[in-house]
Structure formats: structure tokens, C-alpha cells
Design an enzyme around this catalytic site. Structure first.
Site, PDB file in Angstrom:
ATOM      1  CE1 TYR A 146     -18.776 -10.768  43.706  1.00  0.00           C
ATOM      2  CE2 TYR A 146     -19.865 -11.992  45.456  1.00  0.00           C
ATOM      3  CZ  TYR A 146     -18.726 -11.437  44.921  1.00  0.00           C
ATOM      4  OH  TYR A 146     -17.535 -11.539  45.589  1.00  0.00           O
ATOM      5  CG  ASP A 147     -25.191 -15.352  43.822  1.00  0.00           C
ATOM      6  OD1 ASP A 147     -24.455 -14.545  44.419  1.00  0.00           O
ATOM      7  OD2 ASP A 147     -26.312 -15.689  44.239  1.00  0.00           O
ATOM      8  CG  ASN A 175     -20.219 -13.252  55.166  1.00  0.00           C
ATOM      9  OD1 ASN A 175     -20.569 -14.401  54.947  1.00  0.00           O
ATOM     10  ND2 ASN A 175     -20.970 -12.209  54.859  1.00  0.00           N
ATOM     11  CG  PHE A 192     -25.132  -4.235  62.436  1.00  0.00           C
ATOM     12  CD1 PHE A 192     -26.203  -3.766  61.699  1.00  0.00           C
ATOM     13  CD2 PHE A 192     -25.164  -5.563  62.858  1.00  0.00           C
ATOM     14  CE1 PHE A 192     -27.281  -4.580  61.385  1.00  0.00           C
ATOM     15  CE2 PHE A 192     -26.231  -6.392  62.553  1.00  0.00           C
ATOM     16  CZ  PHE A 192     -27.294  -5.901  61.816  1.00  0.00           C
ATOM     17  CG  ASP A 272     -30.064 -11.933  52.777  1.00  0.00           C
ATOM     18  OD1 ASP A 272     -29.063 -11.515  52.181  1.00  0.00           O
ATOM     19  OD2 ASP A 272     -30.169 -11.927  54.012  1.00  0.00           O
ATOM     20  N   PRO A 273     -29.339 -15.396  51.805  1.00  0.00           N
ATOM     21  CG  PRO A 273     -27.029 -15.688  51.876  1.00  0.00           C
ATOM     22  CD  PRO A 273     -28.086 -14.844  51.260  1.00  0.00           C
TER      23      PRO A 273
END
Length: 321
Positions: A146-147, A175, A192, A272-273
């Protein structure tokens, strides 16, 4: 009536953008091959005379027999679950699909608006992230699908602007959440919500101290419309600069839903950032845009003088009840 093409029109962001532009008085051609989009997102437009849906793969030539004024390229799997499931399709939707969408804009002398992403910054060493930051991206890591696809189509978009004098805009989307977001797409908020609403344990990757900044879809669409109407041709961050930890989000959702869920911790995925927060200086200066809607954890509810709306996810929860 001006005509618009939106690729990825049946997706979460694309479908919300379709609604807004129709309400603004545009005729919209919505293109989607439904690999990750859903007809449910646009079914309310079936009888709308200002919308025409085209089931089409944008990696194939895009032929619209009408004069087009704007082309929005929003077609791409965007969640980790989706782009890991469809790696080649994600790369092609951005590279080849983006090239076809640029060609359509060039043919019509239309303005081209690209949906890029904060993922171009990778796991950033700069915080918050300015548009001038080149990023910290692993070009062959699991997120590179994706990046790097987005970094490539940004480059092609600017090349069309410089070489062909095409009018372009690039929105780097941070986001985003809101209605029509898939509850099972692996992003933190719907995950969540689904877990807390079912009294299941909330699964946090890492130790939960990593941060995100969540933008509500209405704010994002407002920023995209203002960018569409601007003459600025280079990337602009659109997101929310209200930074919260994953632990804070998890605790807040448990409280909102009166859930019996507990928080458990998993290993942090590769690349993962750890931090994600937009620098919105350009958006404020060029577009006079700022977000209006915030996710508020208890310690922050009264900390801002500007208007705060607390969105407690009811529209998303309805999808799983």
C-alpha cells in the site's frame, strides 16, 4: 451541470464523497469493481438521476462518453486486511488504475484529485508529519504493498502536472472513521467496537502506547471538497491532529458501550507505525480547513475552546447488532 468521475465509489470514503458531491449539484459517475467496496454503500442512489454506477476494473481502460470536469481516483484496497489479501490488485489499482484515471482527466482537461495516504510517511521519524517529510518506509515490507503504491501514484500525478500541465490535487488521508466503515476490515476502531459490543477482549497490538489521530468522515469530505476547489497542486494532509493512544481509545470504547471487555496485548506487527499525527499547517493556510469533530477521551473533553462533537459510534454499532 458539471460531471465528476469517482473511482472506488462504493467504498467507505468514496461513497460518502459521492453523496456530498451529488448534494452539491454535480452529476457523478461512480466506478468500482466491488473487490472491497459494497453496493450497499450506494444502493440509496439507485433511483437518483444524478448518479450512474459503472461496475468496472480501473486497471482496464476507462471510457466515459461524456465531458468530465473532475476525476477523483479513490480506488484501492486500504485496510491492512484488504491489501494483504489483494496485494497485486492494490499495486495495480494505484499504478495502472491511477494511470488510466490520469489519462481520463487529461483527455477531458479535467482536474484530477488523488486519494493518497499518511502511510507514505511509513513509521515516521518526524512528529507530527509535515508534507515535506520524505518518510521512513520499508520498500519490501508487508505494508509496502500500500505504502509504495501510493508513493508511486503521487509521483505520477505530479509528473502529469509538470509535463502535461494537468490540474491536480493530492490529499494525504489520515486515519478516518464513520458510517459505512466495514466492521471487519481490521482497523482499530471497528475492531474495538465489534469486540466491546460483544463483551470480548479488546486485542491491542504492542503495548498500546502507540498513537493515532482519528478524523471523522464528514471533516475529511469537507477538506477534500475545499481541496478540489483550490489551485494547490501538491500533497496536503487532511486528518485530525488530536493525538490519542490506542490504550485510551480502547478504554473509552469500553466505557461508552458499558462493556465487560478486558484489554489484552499482542505482538506489534512488522513496520506498524508507533506515532501518527498530521501537521495541518498547510491545510489551515491553503484551504482554511480544520477538523471540527473529535474523539474525546475523558481527560480531554474540556480542553479545547473550539466546537467539539463527541461521536460515540452508534451508526457503526448498528452494523453488528
Amino acid at each position: 451541470m458539471k460531471k465528476i468521475v469517482i473511482t472506488g465509489a462504493a467504498g467507505f470514503i468514496g461513497s460518502n464523497l459521492v453523496d456530498r458531491l451529488i448534494n452539491e449539484g454535480f452529476f457523478v459517475y461512480g466506478i468500482d469493481n466491488l473487490i472491497t467496496g459494497s453496493l450497499d454503500n450506494i444502493s440509496h442512489l439507485n433511483s437518483n438521476n444524478n448518479f450512474d454506477f459503472i461496475n468496472h476494473d480501473v486497471t482496464k481502460y476507462i471510457d466515459i462518453k461524456d465531458k468530465i470536469d473532475y476525476v477523483f481516483h479513490f480506488a484501492s484496497p486500504a485496510s491492512p486486511i484488504d491489501y494483504l489479501k489483494y496485494p497485486i490488485q492494490t499495486l495495480k489499482a494505484n499504478a495502472i488504475g491511477g494511470h488510466n484515471a490520469l489519462g481520463l482527466a487529461k483527455k477531458n482537461n479535467a482536474k484530477f484529485i488523488l486519494a493518497s495516504t499518511s502511510e507514505v510517511y511509513g513509521d515516521p521519524l518526524e512528529h507530527p508529519q509535515k508534507e515535506s517529510y520524505f518518510g521512513n518506509v520499508n520498500p519490501i515490507g508487508p505494508r509496502s504493498i500500500y505504502d509504495e503504491a501510493k508513493r508511486f501514484i503521487e509521483s505520477m500525478t505530479i509528473s502529469y502536472h509538470v509535463y502535461h500541465k494537468l490540474r491536480v490535487s493530492i490529499v494525504r488521508i489520515f486515519n478516518t472513521y464513520g458510517p459505512r466503515m466495514k466492521i471487519d476490515d481490521g482497523r482499530v476502531l471497528p475492531t474495538f467496537i465489534k469486540q466491546a459490543a460483544s463483551n470480548k477482549n479488546l486485542t491491542v497490538n504492542g503495548d498500546g502506547t502507540q498513537t493515532r489521530s482519528f478524523c471523522y468522515i464528514d471533516d475529511l469530505v469537507n477538506g477534500i471538497i475545499q481541496l478540489m476547489n483550490s489551485e494547490y497542486s501538491y500533497p496536503i494532509n487532511i486528518g485530525n491532529d488530536d493525538e490519542v493512544t490506542i490504550n485510551e481509545i480502547a478504554s473509552t470504547l469500553i466505557s461508552i458501550l458499558n462493556s465487560e471487555s478486558k484489554i489484552i496485548y499482542n505482538e506489534l506487527p512488522e513496520d506498524d507505525p508507533l506515532k501518527r499525527k498530521p501537521d495541518l499547517t498547510l491545510a489551515k493556510k491553503i484551504l482554511n480547513w480544520t477538523p471540527k469533530i473529535y474523539i474525546c477521551v475523558k481527560r480531554k473533553i474540556w480542553r479545547k475552546k473550539k466546537r467539539i462533537a463527541i461521536f460515540n459510534f452508534y451508526l457503526l454499532i448498528k452494523k453488528i447488532n
